[in-house]
Design an enzyme around this catalytic site. Structure first.
Site, PDB file in Angstrom:
ATOM      1  N   GLY A   1       0.788  -1.221   0.000  1.00 58.73           N
ATOM      2  CA  GLY A   1       0.000   0.000   0.000  1.00 58.73           C
ATOM      3  C   GLY A   1       0.821   1.271   0.000  1.00 58.73           C
TER       4      GLY A   1
ATOM      5  N   GLY B   1       5.083   3.203  -0.534  1.00 65.93           N
ATOM      6  CA  GLY B   1       6.527   3.182  -0.786  1.00 65.93           C
ATOM      7  C   GLY B   1       6.994   2.178  -1.822  1.00 65.93           C
ATOM      8  N   LEU B   2       8.017   1.432  -1.468  1.00 67.02           N
ATOM      9  CA  LEU B   2       8.637   0.524  -2.434  1.00 67.02           C
ATOM     10  C   LEU B   2       7.734  -0.665  -2.741  1.00 67.02           C
TER      11      LEU B   2
ATOM     12  N   ARG C   1      -1.324  -2.961   7.449  1.00 66.25           N
ATOM     13  CA  ARG C   1      -2.151  -2.799   8.644  1.00 66.25           C
ATOM     14  C   ARG C   1      -3.161  -1.677   8.519  1.00 66.25           C
TER      15      ARG C   1
ATOM     16  N   TYR D   1      22.794  -4.111   5.100  1.00 69.78           N
ATOM     17  CA  TYR D   1      23.450  -4.324   6.393  1.00 69.78           C
ATOM     18  C   TYR D   1      23.208  -5.738   6.923  1.00 69.78           C
TER      19      TYR D   1
ATOM     20  N   PRO E   1      17.215  -3.207  -1.739  1.00 72.52           N
ATOM     21  CA  PRO E   1      17.307  -1.826  -2.231  1.00 72.52           C
ATOM     22  C   PRO E   1      18.465  -1.102  -1.554  1.00 72.52           C
ATOM     23  N   GLY E   2      19.091  -0.207  -2.276  1.00 70.12           N
ATOM     24  CA  GLY E   2      20.012   0.735  -1.642  1.00 70.12           C
ATOM     25  C   GLY E   2      19.219   1.911  -1.125  1.00 70.12           C
TER      26      GLY E   2
ATOM     27  N   ARG F   1      18.769  14.450   8.464  1.00 68.36           N
ATOM     28  CA  ARG F   1      19.803  14.921   9.390  1.00 68.36           C
ATOM     29  C   ARG F   1      21.211  14.613   8.885  1.00 68.36           C
TER      30      ARG F   1
HETATM   31  C1  LIG Z   1      20.733   5.895   7.096  1.00 70.69           C
HETATM   32  C2  LIG Z   1      19.276   5.853   6.787  1.00 70.69           C
HETATM   33  C3  LIG Z   1      18.492   4.621   7.016  1.00 70.69           C
HETATM   34  C4  LIG Z   1      18.804   3.487   6.149  1.00 70.69           C
HETATM   35  C5  LIG Z   1      17.836   2.386   6.379  1.00 70.69           C
HETATM   36  C6  LIG Z   1      18.029   1.370   5.409  1.00 70.69           C
HETATM   37  C7  LIG Z   1      17.336   0.087   5.534  1.00 70.69           C
HETATM   38  C8  LIG Z   1      15.972  -0.099   5.945  1.00 70.69           C
HETATM   39  C9  LIG Z   1      14.941   0.691   5.697  1.00 70.69           C
HETATM   40  C10 LIG Z   1      13.622   0.332   6.165  1.00 70.69           C
HETATM   41  O1  LIG Z   1      13.358  -0.695   6.717  1.00 70.69           O
HETATM   42  S1  LIG Z   1      12.499   1.475   5.848  1.00 70.69           S
HETATM   43  C11 LIG Z   1      10.972   0.765   6.419  1.00 70.69           C
HETATM   44  C12 LIG Z   1      10.562   1.425   7.605  1.00 70.69           C
HETATM   45  N1  LIG Z   1       9.135   1.290   7.705  1.00 70.69           N
HETATM   46  C13 LIG Z   1       8.555   1.061   8.851  1.00 70.69           C
HETATM   47  O2  LIG Z   1       9.180   0.971   9.887  1.00 70.69           O
HETATM   48  C14 LIG Z   1       7.052   0.965   8.804  1.00 70.69           C
HETATM   49  C15 LIG Z   1       6.483   0.244   9.965  1.00 70.69           C
HETATM   50  N2  LIG Z   1       6.899   0.820  11.247  1.00 70.69           N
HETATM   51  C16 LIG Z   1       6.108   0.857  12.331  1.00 70.69           C
HETATM   52  O3  LIG Z   1       4.979   0.420  12.308  1.00 70.69           O
HETATM   53  C17 LIG Z   1       6.622   1.432  13.619  1.00 70.69           C
HETATM   54  O4  LIG Z   1       7.683   2.313  13.325  1.00 70.69           O
HETATM   55  C18 LIG Z   1       7.117   0.345  14.598  1.00 70.69           C
HETATM   56  C19 LIG Z   1       7.500   1.050  15.908  1.00 70.69           C
HETATM   57  C20 LIG Z   1       8.327  -0.391  14.050  1.00 70.69           C
HETATM   58  C21 LIG Z   1       6.080  -0.724  14.900  1.00 70.69           C
HETATM   59  O5  LIG Z   1       4.885  -0.217  15.339  1.00 70.69           O
HETATM   60  P1  LIG Z   1       4.098  -0.905  16.596  1.00 70.69           P
HETATM   61  O6  LIG Z   1       2.808  -0.151  16.669  1.00 70.69           O
HETATM   62  O7  LIG Z   1       4.058  -2.351  16.499  1.00 70.69           O
HETATM   63  O8  LIG Z   1       5.036  -0.588  17.803  1.00 70.69           O
HETATM   64  P2  LIG Z   1       4.995   0.529  18.938  1.00 70.69           P
HETATM   65  O9  LIG Z   1       4.099   0.013  20.004  1.00 70.69           O
HETATM   66  O10 LIG Z   1       4.706   1.879  18.383  1.00 70.69           O
HETATM   67  O11 LIG Z   1       6.513   0.509  19.448  1.00 70.69           O
HETATM   68  C22 LIG Z   1       7.127  -0.705  19.870  1.00 70.69           C
HETATM   69  C23 LIG Z   1       8.354  -0.368  20.688  1.00 70.69           C
HETATM   70  O12 LIG Z   1       9.307   0.312  19.844  1.00 70.69           O
HETATM   71  C24 LIG Z   1       9.655   1.574  20.450  1.00 70.69           C
HETATM   72  N3  LIG Z   1       9.937   2.570  19.399  1.00 70.69           N
HETATM   73  C25 LIG Z   1       9.123   2.959  18.414  1.00 70.69           C
HETATM   74  N4  LIG Z   1       9.701   3.917  17.669  1.00 70.69           N
HETATM   75  C26 LIG Z   1      10.910   4.149  18.226  1.00 70.69           C
HETATM   76  C27 LIG Z   1      12.000   5.048  17.921  1.00 70.69           C
HETATM   77  N5  LIG Z   1      11.923   5.884  16.875  1.00 70.69           N
HETATM   78  N6  LIG Z   1      13.094   5.002  18.699  1.00 70.69           N
HETATM   79  C28 LIG Z   1      13.182   4.149  19.758  1.00 70.69           C
HETATM   80  N7  LIG Z   1      12.174   3.265  20.099  1.00 70.69           N
HETATM   81  C29 LIG Z   1      11.071   3.283  19.339  1.00 70.69           C
HETATM   82  C30 LIG Z   1       8.427   1.942  21.248  1.00 70.69           C
HETATM   83  O13 LIG Z   1       8.741   2.914  22.222  1.00 70.69           O
HETATM   84  C31 LIG Z   1       8.006   0.604  21.827  1.00 70.69           C
HETATM   85  O14 LIG Z   1       8.830   0.240  22.871  1.00 70.69           O
HETATM   86  P3  LIG Z   1       8.365   0.446  24.434  1.00 70.69           P
HETATM   87  O15 LIG Z   1       8.171   1.931  24.619  1.00 70.69           O
HETATM   88  O16 LIG Z   1       7.081  -0.316  24.587  1.00 70.69           O
HETATM   89  O17 LIG Z   1       9.484  -0.103  25.208  1.00 70.69           O
HETATM   90  N1  LIG Z   2      13.479   2.937   1.383  1.00 74.29           N
HETATM   91  C1  LIG Z   2      14.725   2.521   1.423  1.00 74.29           C
HETATM   92  O1  LIG Z   2      15.659   3.281   1.101  1.00 74.29           O
HETATM   93  C2  LIG Z   2      15.040   1.130   1.858  1.00 74.29           C
HETATM   94  C3  LIG Z   2      14.065   0.186   2.094  1.00 74.29           C
HETATM   95  N2  LIG Z   2      14.410  -1.101   2.392  1.00 74.29           N
HETATM   96  C4  LIG Z   2      13.386  -2.139   2.545  1.00 74.29           C
HETATM   97  O2  LIG Z   2      12.390  -1.979   1.544  1.00 74.29           O
HETATM   98  C5  LIG Z   2      11.136  -2.429   2.037  1.00 74.29           C
HETATM   99  C6  LIG Z   2      10.090  -1.375   1.840  1.00 74.29           C
HETATM  100  O3  LIG Z   2      10.458  -0.225   2.576  1.00 74.29           O
HETATM  101  P1  LIG Z   2       9.795   1.189   2.321  1.00 74.29           P
HETATM  102  O4  LIG Z   2       8.792   1.126   1.236  1.00 74.29           O
HETATM  103  O5  LIG Z   2      10.906   2.150   2.194  1.00 74.29           O
HETATM  104  O6  LIG Z   2       9.082   1.401   3.738  1.00 74.29           O
HETATM  105  P2  LIG Z   2       7.639   1.924   4.132  1.00 74.29           P
HETATM  106  O7  LIG Z   2       7.681   2.242   5.566  1.00 74.29           O
HETATM  107  O8  LIG Z   2       7.171   2.971   3.180  1.00 74.29           O
HETATM  108  O9  LIG Z   2       6.727   0.655   3.883  1.00 74.29           O
HETATM  109  C7  LIG Z   2       6.569  -0.393   4.796  1.00 74.29           C
HETATM  110  C8  LIG Z   2       5.266  -1.070   4.469  1.00 74.29           C
HETATM  111  O10 LIG Z   2       5.113  -2.230   5.282  1.00 74.29           O
HETATM  112  C9  LIG Z   2       3.834  -2.215   5.884  1.00 74.29           C
HETATM  113  N3  LIG Z   2       3.941  -2.857   7.189  1.00 74.29           N
HETATM  114  C10 LIG Z   2       4.732  -2.486   8.227  1.00 74.29           C
HETATM  115  N4  LIG Z   2       4.542  -3.277   9.289  1.00 74.29           N
HETATM  116  C11 LIG Z   2       3.611  -4.196   8.907  1.00 74.29           C
HETATM  117  C12 LIG Z   2       2.989  -5.286   9.556  1.00 74.29           C
HETATM  118  N5  LIG Z   2       3.273  -5.610  10.830  1.00 74.29           N
HETATM  119  N6  LIG Z   2       2.084  -6.030   8.878  1.00 74.29           N
HETATM  120  C13 LIG Z   2       1.762  -5.718   7.601  1.00 74.29           C
HETATM  121  N7  LIG Z   2       2.322  -4.692   6.920  1.00 74.29           N
HETATM  122  C14 LIG Z   2       3.224  -3.934   7.565  1.00 74.29           C
HETATM  123  C15 LIG Z   2       3.473  -0.740   6.000  1.00 74.29           C
HETATM  124  O11 LIG Z   2       2.069  -0.560   5.993  1.00 74.29           O
HETATM  125  P3  LIG Z   2       1.244  -0.308   7.364  1.00 74.29           P
HETATM  126  O12 LIG Z   2       2.068   0.621   8.220  1.00 74.29           O
HETATM  127  O13 LIG Z   2      -0.049   0.254   6.888  1.00 74.29           O
HETATM  128  O14 LIG Z   2       1.098  -1.663   7.957  1.00 74.29           O
HETATM  129  C16 LIG Z   2       4.059  -0.191   4.703  1.00 74.29           C
HETATM  130  O15 LIG Z   2       3.144  -0.318   3.642  1.00 74.29           O
HETATM  131  C17 LIG Z   2      11.369  -2.822   3.504  1.00 74.29           C
HETATM  132  O16 LIG Z   2      11.595  -4.210   3.576  1.00 74.29           O
HETATM  133  C18 LIG Z   2      12.620  -2.054   3.854  1.00 74.29           C
HETATM  134  O17 LIG Z   2      13.330  -2.657   4.908  1.00 74.29           O
HETATM  135  C19 LIG Z   2      15.701  -1.476   2.496  1.00 74.29           C
HETATM  136  C20 LIG Z   2      16.709  -0.570   2.305  1.00 74.29           C
HETATM  137  C21 LIG Z   2      16.464   0.793   1.994  1.00 74.29           C
END
Ligand SMILES: CCCCCCC/C=C/C(=O)SCCNC(=O)CCNC(=O)[C@H](O)C(C)(C)COP(=O)(O)OP(=O)(O)OC[C@H]1O[C@@H](n2cnc3c(N)ncnc32)[C@H](O)[C@@H]1OP(=O)(O)O
Ligand SMILES: NC(=O)C1=CN([C@@H]2O[C@H](COP(=O)(O)OP(=O)(O)OC[C@H]3O[C@@H](n4cnc5c(N)ncnc54)[C@H](OP(=O)(O)O)[C@@H]3O)[C@@H](O)[C@H]2O)C=CC1
Length: 293
Positions: A36, A38-39, A59, A163, A204-205, A222
């Site tokens: 739904g 991003g990627l 979700r 990573y 993905p990078g 940042r």
């Molecule tokens: C250099 C740049 C970055 C490069 C990255 C490259 C690779 C990867 C990229 C990606 O993966 S991008 C995809 C990211 N997308 C998402 O994360 C989408 C989904 N995310 C979420 O739903 C939330 O962010 C979630 C917190 C991961 C999960 O939500 P949920 O509702 O299940 O959990 P919460 O109850 O809100 O929190 C659980 C727990 O985590 C603590 N927490 C939440 N956010 C943070 C934070 N920013 N910093 C520290 N801790 C955090 C939160 O406080 C809860 O812990 P407790 O308070 O209960 O101890």
């Molecule tokens: N963007 C980037 O530069 C990079 C991304 N990646 C990877 O690429 C993938 C996509 O990332 P990106 O599009 O950037 O991230 P987004 O945060 O945009 O997308 C994450 C998606 O996952 C869904 N999601 C998260 N938690 C759950 C859950 N518990 N159950 C079902 N769906 C869930 C979210 O929908 P909802 O919150 O509605 O559930 C959302 O649609 C990830 O695997 C990420 O680790 C890796 C490296 C770099």
């Protein structure tokens, strides 16, 4: 944007182009977790352009509904199912409710936020590992079981992060989970190849996009005002480039590719210097004071 004297890697063909023949996925259904936004949505888009029907999972109902309309405009049937991939019973219901057993599963959904390891709560660790690794496993298990029972071939693509190989300072939870995701590819590709199921990874990078959660976007903003100049390619990824890689990996033209993780990052993860940039501790990068104060 900093002007650079070098061209970098060329720009990709425009949105809408494809290397695969039109209709490659006609009659096929592709399930994309996190489809739904991003990627995941970009990957779903490329499958849909090639004729696939889609099942998108996430979700947030509103987000899925908007994506369903957008993706449906490409011509195929799009089913949207609210599901937290941490919940195996709900996953089974999603497969039961899908119009057909999907031929392709793209495990794209993941969770992430930057946090120094020593500050991470048990629940923060669990949230990221449960979604990124365990959720991927629950989805894959359901998909694999159903294909094994039906005697039908299938293809799984796990979206990872580089990573998984290098470690991810500031992202201990996500890096450990993604290492597990990559390892699952290697194990399951062997276990399930005899039954016709391919399992590959796709990494993905740097692909910035508007749907990234604030914690990740804020971190990117940042760390740098010009991300392109810090990549060997001198540019970031275009989402369609990831979609094209996914459609290739699951296509008939990649039937002998299994257990492989393809990195689409313009060689950024290979970047090394004998003398690196000065070390800045993760706490400082994230603007945090000394631990415990
Ligand atoms: C250099 C740049 C970055 C490069 C990255 C490259 C690779 C990867 C990229 C990606 O993966 S991008 C995809 C990211 N997308 C998402 O994360 C989408 C989904 N995310 C979420 O739903 C939330 O962010 C979630 C917190 C991961 C999960 O939500 P949920 O509702 O299940 O959990 P919460 O109850 O809100 O929190 C659980 C727990 O985590 C603590 N927490 C939440 N956010 C943070 C934070 N920013 N910093 C520290 N801790 C955090 C939160 O406080 C809860 O812990 P407790 O308070 O209960 O101890
Ligand atoms: N963007 C980037 O530069 C990079 C991304 N990646 C990877 O690429 C993938 C996509 O990332 P990106 O599009 O950037 O991230 P987004 O945060 O945009 O997308 C994450 C998606 O996952 C869904 N999601 C998260 N938690 C759950 C859950 N518990 N159950 C079902 N769906 C869930 C979210 O929908 P909802 O919150 O509605 O559930 C959302 O649609 C990830 O695997 C990420 O680790 C890796 C490296 C770099």
């Amino acid at each position: 944007m900093t002007e650079n004297a070098y061209p970098g890697l060329p720009s990709p063909p425009p949105l809408g182009a494809s290397a695969l023949p039109p209709g490659t996925y006609e009659g096929h259904t592709v399930l994309v977790t996190g489809g739904g936004s991003g990627l995941g949505k970009a990957i779903a888009t490329e499958f849909a352009r090639l004729g696939a029907d889609l099942v998108i999972v996430g979700r947030t109902a509103d987000r899925l509904k908007a994506a369903q309309e957008e993706l449906g405009a490409l011509g195929g049937r799009v089913t949207a199912s609210v599901c937290d991939i941490r919940d195996p019973e709900r996953i089974a219901e999603v497969f039961d409710a899908a119009p057909v057993l999907p031929d392709v599963l793209v495990n794209n959904a993941a969770a992430n936020f930057p946090v120094p390891a020593e500050d991470m709560s048990p629940n923060a660790w669990r949230a990221v590992v449960d979604i990124t690794l365990t959720g991927t496993w629950f989805m894959t298990r359901e998909f694999g079981r159903r294909h094994l029972a039906a005697g039908t071939p299938g293809s799984v693509i796990n979206v990872g992060a580089s990573y998984a190989w290098t470690g991810g300072p500031g992202f201990a939870h996500s890096a450990a989970a993604k290492a597990g995701v990559k390892n699952l590819v290697e194990t399951l590709a062997v276990e399930w190849a005899p039954y016709g199921i391919q399992v590959n990874g796709l990494v993905p990078g740097l692909f910035p996009h508007a749907d990234l959660p604030e914690a990740i976007r804020g971190n990117l903003e940042r760390t740098d005002d010009d991300k392109a100049s810090r990549q060997p390619a001198l540019r970031v990824g275009q989402a369609r480039e990831l979609g094209w890689a996914a459609t290739f990996l699951a296509s008939p033209y990649a039937r002998f590719v299994s257990g492989h993780t393809m990195v689409v990052d313009g060689a950024n993860w290979q970047r090394r210097n004998v003398v690196n940039a000065p070390v800045v501790p993760v706490r400082e990068q994230l603007g945090r004071g000394p631990y415990g104060q």
